[in-house]
Design a protein around this motif. Structure first.
Motif, PDB file in Angstrom:
ATOM      1  N   GLU A   1      22.868 -13.774  14.672  1.00  0.00           N
ATOM      2  CA  GLU A   1      24.107 -14.223  14.021  1.00  0.00           C
ATOM      3  C   GLU A   1      24.425 -15.666  14.398  1.00  0.00           C
ATOM      4  O   GLU A   1      24.782 -16.488  13.557  1.00  0.00           O
ATOM      5  CB  GLU A   1      25.273 -13.334  14.441  1.00  0.00           C
ATOM      6  N   LEU A   2      24.279 -15.936  15.728  1.00  0.00           N
ATOM      7  CA  LEU A   2      24.577 -17.283  16.220  1.00  0.00           C
ATOM      8  C   LEU A   2      23.687 -18.310  15.532  1.00  0.00           C
ATOM      9  O   LEU A   2      24.139 -19.383  15.125  1.00  0.00           O
ATOM     10  CB  LEU A   2      24.355 -17.356  17.726  1.00  0.00           C
ATOM     11  N   ASP A   3      22.396 -17.922  15.418  1.00  0.00           N
ATOM     12  CA  ASP A   3      21.448 -18.834  14.806  1.00  0.00           C
ATOM     13  C   ASP A   3      21.853 -19.116  13.370  1.00  0.00           C
ATOM     14  O   ASP A   3      21.848 -20.260  12.919  1.00  0.00           O
ATOM     15  CB  ASP A   3      20.065 -18.185  14.861  1.00  0.00           C
ATOM     16  N   GLN A   4      22.255 -18.007  12.693  1.00  0.00           N
ATOM     17  CA  GLN A   4      22.680 -18.153  11.294  1.00  0.00           C
ATOM     18  C   GLN A   4      23.900 -19.069  11.201  1.00  0.00           C
ATOM     19  O   GLN A   4      23.939 -19.990  10.394  1.00  0.00           O
ATOM     20  CB  GLN A   4      23.028 -16.782  10.747  1.00  0.00           C
ATOM     21  N   SER A   5      24.902 -18.787  12.091  1.00  0.00           N
ATOM     22  CA  SER A   5      26.120 -19.598  12.012  1.00  0.00           C
ATOM     23  C   SER A   5      25.828 -21.032  12.417  1.00  0.00           C
ATOM     24  O   SER A   5      26.432 -21.967  11.919  1.00  0.00           O
ATOM     25  CB  SER A   5      27.246 -18.991  12.857  1.00  0.00           C
ATOM     26  N   ARG A   6      24.836 -21.210  13.349  1.00  0.00           N
ATOM     27  CA  ARG A   6      24.447 -22.576  13.743  1.00  0.00           C
ATOM     28  C   ARG A   6      23.891 -23.311  12.531  1.00  0.00           C
ATOM     29  O   ARG A   6      24.251 -24.458  12.252  1.00  0.00           O
ATOM     30  CB  ARG A   6      23.381 -22.503  14.840  1.00  0.00           C
ATOM     31  N   ARG A   7      23.013 -22.569  11.786  1.00  0.00           N
ATOM     32  CA  ARG A   7      22.424 -23.205  10.605  1.00  0.00           C
ATOM     33  C   ARG A   7      23.508 -23.551   9.578  1.00  0.00           C
ATOM     34  O   ARG A   7      23.513 -24.623   8.994  1.00  0.00           O
ATOM     35  CB  ARG A   7      21.363 -22.301   9.987  1.00  0.00           C
ATOM     36  N   GLU A   8      24.458 -22.578   9.415  1.00  0.00           N
ATOM     37  CA  GLU A   8      25.556 -22.837   8.463  1.00  0.00           C
ATOM     38  C   GLU A   8      26.379 -24.025   8.905  1.00  0.00           C
ATOM     39  O   GLU A   8      26.756 -24.880   8.106  1.00  0.00           O
ATOM     40  CB  GLU A   8      26.439 -21.603   8.343  1.00  0.00           C
ATOM     41  N   THR A   9      26.662 -24.066  10.244  1.00  0.00           N
ATOM     42  CA  THR A   9      27.454 -25.181  10.778  1.00  0.00           C
ATOM     43  C   THR A   9      26.750 -26.504  10.529  1.00  0.00           C
ATOM     44  O   THR A   9      27.370 -27.496  10.142  1.00  0.00           O
ATOM     45  CB  THR A   9      27.681 -24.989  12.292  1.00  0.00           C
ATOM     46  N   LEU A  10      25.398 -26.478  10.756  1.00  0.00           N
ATOM     47  CA  LEU A  10      24.636 -27.718  10.551  1.00  0.00           C
ATOM     48  C   LEU A  10      24.733 -28.165   9.097  1.00  0.00           C
ATOM     49  O   LEU A  10      24.915 -29.350   8.805  1.00  0.00           O
ATOM     50  CB  LEU A  10      23.169 -27.486  10.924  1.00  0.00           C
ATOM     51  N   ARG A  11      24.624 -27.112   8.197  1.00  0.00           N
ATOM     52  CA  ARG A  11      24.702 -27.434   6.772  1.00  0.00           C
ATOM     53  C   ARG A  11      26.074 -28.035   6.449  1.00  0.00           C
ATOM     54  O   ARG A  11      26.192 -29.055   5.774  1.00  0.00           O
ATOM     55  CB  ARG A  11      24.480 -26.166   5.939  1.00  0.00           C
ATOM     56  N   LEU A  12      27.111 -27.361   7.018  1.00  0.00           N
ATOM     57  CA  LEU A  12      28.485 -27.839   6.799  1.00  0.00           C
ATOM     58  C   LEU A  12      28.652 -29.255   7.312  1.00  0.00           C
ATOM     59  O   LEU A  12      29.261 -30.104   6.670  1.00  0.00           O
ATOM     60  CB  LEU A  12      29.471 -26.926   7.535  1.00  0.00           C
ATOM     61  N   LEU A  13      28.069 -29.460   8.532  1.00  0.00           N
ATOM     62  CA  LEU A  13      28.174 -30.778   9.172  1.00  0.00           C
ATOM     63  C   LEU A  13      27.565 -31.841   8.272  1.00  0.00           C
ATOM     64  O   LEU A  13      28.117 -32.930   8.081  1.00  0.00           O
ATOM     65  CB  LEU A  13      27.431 -30.724  10.511  1.00  0.00           C
ATOM     66  N   HIS A  14      26.409 -31.451   7.726  1.00  0.00           N
ATOM     67  CA  HIS A  14      25.706 -32.375   6.833  1.00  0.00           C
ATOM     68  C   HIS A  14      26.596 -32.709   5.641  1.00  0.00           C
ATOM     69  O   HIS A  14      26.775 -33.876   5.281  1.00  0.00           O
ATOM     70  CB  HIS A  14      24.394 -31.721   6.384  1.00  0.00           C
ATOM     71  N   ASP A  15      27.196 -31.594   5.043  1.00  0.00           N
ATOM     72  CA  ASP A  15      28.091 -31.793   3.892  1.00  0.00           C
ATOM     73  C   ASP A  15      29.255 -32.694   4.281  1.00  0.00           C
ATOM     74  O   ASP A  15      29.625 -33.613   3.551  1.00  0.00           O
ATOM     75  CB  ASP A  15      28.643 -30.443   3.404  1.00  0.00           C
ATOM     76  N   VAL A  16      29.820 -32.368   5.480  1.00  0.00           N
ATOM     77  CA  VAL A  16      30.995 -33.133   5.933  1.00  0.00           C
ATOM     78  C   VAL A  16      30.627 -34.589   6.107  1.00  0.00           C
ATOM     79  O   VAL A  16      31.368 -35.501   5.712  1.00  0.00           O
ATOM     80  CB  VAL A  16      31.532 -32.540   7.258  1.00  0.00           C
ATOM     81  N   GLN A  17      29.404 -34.802   6.687  1.00  0.00           N
ATOM     82  CA  GLN A  17      28.968 -36.184   6.896  1.00  0.00           C
ATOM     83  C   GLN A  17      28.857 -36.921   5.568  1.00  0.00           C
ATOM     84  O   GLN A  17      29.297 -38.069   5.426  1.00  0.00           O
ATOM     85  CB  GLN A  17      27.622 -36.207   7.605  1.00  0.00           C
ATOM     86  N   GLN A  18      28.278 -36.184   4.591  1.00  0.00           N
ATOM     87  CA  GLN A  18      28.124 -36.801   3.269  1.00  0.00           C
ATOM     88  C   GLN A  18      29.496 -37.119   2.685  1.00  0.00           C
ATOM     89  O   GLN A  18      29.738 -38.220   2.187  1.00  0.00           O
ATOM     90  CB  GLN A  18      27.379 -35.842   2.355  1.00  0.00           C
ATOM     91  N   ALA A  19      30.411 -36.073   2.802  1.00  0.00           N
ATOM     92  CA  ALA A  19      31.762 -36.258   2.252  1.00  0.00           C
ATOM     93  C   ALA A  19      32.456 -37.419   2.951  1.00  0.00           C
ATOM     94  O   ALA A  19      33.164 -38.206   2.326  1.00  0.00           O
ATOM     95  CB  ALA A  19      32.565 -34.983   2.421  1.00  0.00           C
ATOM     96  N   LYS A  20      32.215 -37.507   4.284  1.00  0.00           N
ATOM     97  CA  LYS A  20      32.868 -38.570   5.060  1.00  0.00           C
ATOM     98  C   LYS A  20      32.360 -39.939   4.592  1.00  0.00           C
ATOM     99  O   LYS A  20      33.127 -40.886   4.411  1.00  0.00           O
ATOM    100  CB  LYS A  20      32.569 -38.386   6.541  1.00  0.00           C
ATOM    101  N   ALA A  21      31.028 -39.991   4.374  1.00  0.00           N
ATOM    102  CA  ALA A  21      30.458 -41.265   3.925  1.00  0.00           C
ATOM    103  C   ALA A  21      31.099 -41.652   2.592  1.00  0.00           C
ATOM    104  O   ALA A  21      31.508 -42.808   2.400  1.00  0.00           O
ATOM    105  CB  ALA A  21      28.947 -41.130   3.791  1.00  0.00           C
ATOM    106  N   ALA A  22      31.205 -40.619   1.680  1.00  0.00           N
ATOM    107  CA  ALA A  22      31.794 -40.893   0.364  1.00  0.00           C
ATOM    108  C   ALA A  22      33.245 -41.326   0.535  1.00  0.00           C
ATOM    109  O   ALA A  22      33.695 -42.293  -0.094  1.00  0.00           O
ATOM    110  CB  ALA A  22      31.704 -39.652  -0.507  1.00  0.00           C
ATOM    111  N   ALA A  23      33.963 -40.580   1.435  1.00  0.00           N
ATOM    112  CA  ALA A  23      35.383 -40.898   1.649  1.00  0.00           C
ATOM    113  C   ALA A  23      35.535 -42.280   2.249  1.00  0.00           C
ATOM    114  O   ALA A  23      36.432 -43.039   1.871  1.00  0.00           O
ATOM    115  CB  ALA A  23      36.004 -39.850   2.573  1.00  0.00           C
ATOM    116  N   ASP A  24      34.590 -42.606   3.202  1.00  0.00           N
ATOM    117  CA  ASP A  24      34.646 -43.942   3.829  1.00  0.00           C
ATOM    118  C   ASP A  24      34.513 -45.027   2.776  1.00  0.00           C
ATOM    119  O   ASP A  24      35.269 -45.996   2.750  1.00  0.00           O
ATOM    120  CB  ASP A  24      33.503 -44.080   4.847  1.00  0.00           C
ATOM    121  N   GLN A  25      33.517 -44.766   1.897  1.00  0.00           N
ATOM    122  CA  GLN A  25      33.270 -45.756   0.839  1.00  0.00           C
ATOM    123  C   GLN A  25      34.517 -45.892  -0.041  1.00  0.00           C
ATOM    124  O   GLN A  25      34.965 -46.995  -0.333  1.00  0.00           O
ATOM    125  CB  GLN A  25      32.074 -45.284   0.014  1.00  0.00           C
TER     126      GLN A  25
END
Ligand code: ADP
Length: 499
Positions: A229-253
């Motif tokens: 479960e942890l591994d799954q949630s870690r992967r989900e978190t990483l995916r979310l983080l990636h999305d957030v990073q992308q969103a942040k970059a877009a928001a920064d721009q």
């Protein structure tokens, strides 16, 4: 530790062994007797066979009872043992006492019972056999019973010593062998108990280990699940983080672009404010002489005017005043936008006087709209330390609104009271009222309630914003109250009296 008690199946198994032993012993003994006879011993094999047959019958009967599950109870068990012992004892007597091979059968029974059952049983059997031998021998010697046919010498007194010797040696034989067997079996029993206990201990420890192992195994399983479960949630978190990073970059721009736009807007706005302020000041210059001359014309200082000219001059004066008020408001807003706070020139101000002057000046407008005006102030209404011009503008705005938003035939009342170190002032009208949701909004800049009445009245939505600024600059509070549309409005003010 109490004695080891046999369970029912254990007892049954022991009894079974004893019966099988009887089956085997009797024929074996018969063979021994037959062998002894061929070796020259004087034995009556017919009679011996009878006793052995009885033993066999007893064993068969016991077996039958055992099969029916009767002999397992203590009583039957002891009855069986007693019957067997009796047969053997009778055989010992009948076959000629101590020389009889049946003595050895008695000894075997004693040994067997000590080992298989209990020392008490074995000892009591041994005592019983010894007693039978003694009683039989002594009874024969005394001629109380018929002597053994094969041993006539026993009946002579000359053999008395010999008989006694045999009896004592037999007794010693039973005694020594029984004692040795009881001793050994007790030792063995103790060892067995010890082994049993340690086996029980081992079994308990084993069971405990097994249960710990099971627990560990289940915990291991759970841990594995959790890790998954942890591994799954870690992967989900990483995916979310990636999305957030992308969103942040877009928001920064976007925010960079917005900031750029904002800067541009700010500079345009500043230009607009500066322009407004400049224009307003410039506009004030030509309006001043227009106002002055229209007053002069109206006062007929250059000679009397025909009524049409006078009416024209009055219109010019009224509209110039209106224009002047708008320009002043715009100057105020421009000032506000540039973040410059109101400058107050404080002096003792009599609000009753200002109000009386204002009402007098506006009276023609009130009359024109057929509005009743009242001022309800206590005679000792105190003066306040304030900026007179600013308070005059404040009250002008409030009275102007009451005038504009009260239909013909209505009324406007100004009330005042002293409450401790501050004054309470209210301007109430019986006009169109204000919806609850707009009570706060009307103090915003350029805010006008959207209604046909407002459009008819005109104005730019600055009067109350300026009023609020003036009141707050004096350290007071202003708010609006209304029972709703069509139920009139009251603007309330609290002002510190000041020193
Ligand atoms: P304006 O110069 O347009 O009157 P104000 O800031 O003085 O601007 O007033 C804002 C709005 O608040 C008005 O347009 C009007 O809709 C409402 N309002 C102000 N005073 C009253 C009142 N006494 N009765 C009803 N509505 C009022």
């Amino acid at each position: 530790m109490g004695p080891v008690r046999l369970t029912r199946p254990e007892k049954k198994a022991a009894l079974m062994q004893s019966i099988w032993a009887t089956y085997l012993l009797v024929p074996l003994l018969w063979l021994v007797l037959a062998a002894l006879k061929t070796l020259g011993y004087e034995l009556d094999l017919g009679r011996e066979s009878l006793y052995m047959g009885s033993a066999l019958v007893a064993a068969a009967a016991a077996n039958y009872c055992l099969a029916r599950d009767w002999l397992v109870d203590q009583l039957f068990y002891y009855l069986y043992s007693a019957a067997l012992s009796l047969i053997v004892a009778a055989a010992i007597y009948q076959t000629g006492n101590m020389v009889s091979p049946f003595v050895w059968i008695g000894l075997i029974i004693v040994i067997y019972d000590v080992i298989a059952y209990s020392p008490v049983k074995g000892i009591s059997e041994a005592l019983f056999f010894v007693a039978v031998i003694w009683v039989a021998a002594l009874a024969e010697l005394q001629k109380l019973i018929p002597g053994h046919p094969l041993l006539p010498e026993l009946q002579t007194v000359a053999n008395f010593k010999y008989v006694m010797l045999m009896l004592i040696s037999n007794t010693l034989l039973f005694g020594v062998i029984t004692y040795a067997v009881v001793y050994i079996s007790e030792r063995l029993r103790r060892e067995r108990i010890k082994a049993l206990l340690s086996a029980q201990e081992n079994a308990r420890a084993y069971r405990a280990t097994v249960s710990v192992m099971e627990d560990l195994e289940s915990a291991h399983g759970q841990l594995k699940d959790q890790i998954k479960e942890l591994d799954q949630s870690r992967r989900e978190t990483l995916r979310l983080l990636h999305d957030v990073q992308q969103a942040k970059a877009a928001a920064d721009q976007q925010s960079a672009e917005t900031a750029k736009l904002y800067e541009q807007l700010k500079s345009v706005d500043k230009m607009k404010t500066e322009f407004l302020s400049l224009i307003s000041h410039e506009l004030r210059t030509p309006i001043t002489p227009i106002l002055g001359y229209s007053s002069v014309f109206l006062g007929e200082q250059y000679g009397s005017l025909p009524p049409e000219y006078k009416k024209g001059a009055a219109i010019i004066k009224k509209e110039s005043e209106h224009l002047m008020a708008i320009i002043n408001s715009i100057i105020d807003v421009a000032r506000l936008e540039r973040g410059i706070s109101l400058e107050l020139t404080k002096e003792p101000v009599s609000l009753s006087r200002i109000l009386a002057e204002l009402v007098a000046a506006m009276m023609p407008q009130f009359e024109e709209r057929q509005l009743k005006v009242g001022i309800d102030l206590p005679p000792d209404f105190p003066t306040v330390m304030a900026d007179a011009d600013k308070l005059r503008r404040l009250l002008t705005n409030l009275l102007g609104n009451a005038l504009n938003f009260t239909p013909k035939g209505g009324s406007v009342v100004v009330r005042g009271a002293q409450k401790g170190d501050h004054l309470e002032l209210s301007v109430s009208d019986s006009g169109i009222g204000i919806a609850r949701e707009n009570l706060e909004k009307i103090f915003g800049k350029f805010y006008q309630v959207d209604s046909s009445y407002t459009r008819q009245v005109g104005g730019v939505g600055l009067g109350l914003a300026i009023a609020k600024e003036i009141v707050e600059a004096h350290g007071g509070k202003i708010w609006a109250e209304s029972e709703g549309l069509g139920h009139g409005t009251t603007i309330k003010i609290i002002l510190p009296i000041g020193v």
